[in-house]
Design an enzyme around this catalytic site. Structure first.
Site, PDB file in Angstrom:
ATOM      1  N   GLY A  45       0.749  -0.872  -0.234  1.00 21.54           N
ATOM      2  CA  GLY A  45      -0.357  -0.262  -0.079  1.00 21.54           C
ATOM      3  C   GLY A  45       1.145   1.656   0.175  1.00 21.54           C
ATOM      4  O   GLY A  45       0.409   2.276  -0.836  1.00 21.54           O
ATOM      5  N   CYS A  46       2.102   1.755   0.874  1.00 18.60           N
ATOM      6  CA  CYS A  46       2.801   2.559   0.889  1.00 18.60           C
ATOM      7  C   CYS A  46       3.385   2.756  -0.382  1.00 18.60           C
ATOM      8  O   CYS A  46       3.320   3.808  -1.130  1.00 18.60           O
ATOM      9  CB  CYS A  46       3.836   2.343   1.779  1.00 18.60           C
ATOM     10  SG  CYS A  46       2.629   2.312   3.570  1.00 18.60           S
ATOM     11  N   THR A  47       3.950   1.612  -1.300  1.00 16.93           N
ATOM     12  CA  THR A  47       4.889   1.793  -2.288  1.00 16.93           C
ATOM     13  C   THR A  47       3.323   2.876  -3.104  1.00 16.93           C
ATOM     14  O   THR A  47       3.366   3.029  -4.343  1.00 16.93           O
ATOM     15  CB  THR A  47       5.117  -0.014  -2.717  1.00 16.93           C
ATOM     16  OG1 THR A  47       6.469  -0.150  -2.137  1.00 16.93           O
ATOM     17  CG2 THR A  47       5.786   0.145  -4.302  1.00 16.93           C
TER      18      THR A  47
END
Length: 153
Positions: A45-47
């Site tokens: 998700g962060c990527t």
């Protein structure tokens, strides 16, 4: 969950970036700033969120925005994340959660029935005067830049 909202003054901050330099809110005086708080470098998700901002970086810059990512990861880990994904924006290491506490983005979370404290994925859009213009608590990671640009006044 953050209690900050549109019209509030953005909390001051100072921290260490991925390259070891320091940055503060004052460095962005007179500029529009997108601060995105995220849990951890190189997770799906962060990527996705970081790459959405990367892919739209030129358009965001053309609209006058500066970008700053913040997570509790160490500067060296941030640098690896930047290098791996060709991220054009600086990443701030908030290992002691001071900035996250000020912005209300560190708090209780649940995952698979387990409760723990962690980063509450949140993005703030701050105007040229240091005032919060928008707060995103429901970040659409794959289209986050589009989400921000769709809400432009």
């Amino acid at each position: 969950m953050t209690s900050l909202q549109k019209g509030d003054a953005a909390p001051d901050f100072s921290g260490t970036l991925h390259d070891g330099s320091t940055v503060s809110l004052a460095d962005y005086a007179g500029k529009k700033l997108i601060i995105f708080f995220y849990p951890k470098d190189d997770t799906p998700g962060c990527t996705a969120a970081a790459c959405s901002l990367r892919d739209n970086f030129g358009e965001l810059k053309a609209k006058g925005y500066e970008l700053l990512g913040v997570s509790p990861d160490k500067p060296a880990k941030h640098q690896k994340f930047i290098d791996k994904h060709s991220l054009p924006m600086p990443l701030l290491a908030d290992e002691e959660h001071k900035m996250m506490d000020a912005y209300g983005t560190w708090g209780p979370k649940k995952f698979m029935g387990r409760e723990y404290d962690g980063v509450l994925r949140t993005t703030f859009v701050i105007d040229e005067n240091g005032v919060i213009d928008r707060v995103y608590t429901k970040v659409k990671t794959k289209v986050h830049a589009e989400q921000i640009m769709a809400d432009e006044a």
